[in-house]
Write a protein that holds these residues in place. Structure first.
Motif, PDB file in Angstrom:
ATOM      1  N   LYS A  35       0.852  -1.199   0.000  1.00 59.73           N
ATOM      2  CA  LYS A  35       0.000   0.000   0.000  1.00 59.73           C
ATOM      3  C   LYS A  35       0.882   1.241   0.000  1.00 59.73           C
ATOM      4  N   GLU A  36       0.385   2.292  -0.647  1.00 60.42           N
ATOM      5  CA  GLU A  36       1.118   3.559  -0.684  1.00 60.42           C
ATOM      6  C   GLU A  36       0.311   4.645  -0.006  1.00 60.42           C
ATOM      7  N   LYS A  37       1.028   5.580   0.614  1.00 60.06           N
ATOM      8  CA  LYS A  37       0.397   6.785   1.125  1.00 60.06           C
ATOM      9  C   LYS A  37       1.390   7.921   0.976  1.00 60.06           C
ATOM     10  N   TYR A  38       0.849   9.114   1.035  1.00 59.35           N
ATOM     11  CA  TYR A  38       1.648  10.308   0.787  1.00 59.35           C
ATOM     12  C   TYR A  38       1.582  11.218   1.997  1.00 59.35           C
ATOM     13  N   VAL A  39       2.748  11.749   2.388  1.00 59.42           N
ATOM     14  CA  VAL A  39       2.834  12.683   3.500  1.00 59.42           C
ATOM     15  C   VAL A  39       3.733  13.837   3.074  1.00 59.42           C
ATOM     16  N   GLN A  40       3.719  14.890   3.873  1.00 59.57           N
ATOM     17  CA  GLN A  40       4.615  16.017   3.620  1.00 59.57           C
ATOM     18  C   GLN A  40       5.518  16.207   4.824  1.00 59.57           C
ATOM     19  N   ALA A  41       6.737  16.614   4.557  1.00 59.77           N
ATOM     20  CA  ALA A  41       7.709  16.879   5.608  1.00 59.77           C
ATOM     21  C   ALA A  41       8.698  17.904   5.075  1.00 59.77           C
TER      22      ALA A  41
END
Length: 60
Positions: A35-41
């Motif tokens: 599974k993929e997910k996207y975050v910001q940092a």
């Protein structure tokens, strides 16, 4: 467990940052089951944590 698959610098200078604000990077994470997910940092945060492509994403 999530690992960093890709780090993308999407800042093209179109949006102004507030004074003292660090630009955000888009981070693609992938789980053990695909599974993929996207975050910001921020780059600063990633560097402080020693994170790069292939690193395990910290669960905070």
């Amino acid at each position: 467990m999530w690992k960093i698959k890709q780090i993308f610098d999407g800042d093209y200078g179109c949006e102004e940052l507030k004074p003292g604000e660090d630009p955000k990077l888009s981070v693609t994470l992938i789980s053990d089951d695909g599974k993929e997910k996207y975050v910001q940092a921020t780059d600063k945060w990633l560097t402080e944590k020693g994170l790069d492509v292939g690193s395990v994403w910290p669960e905070e």
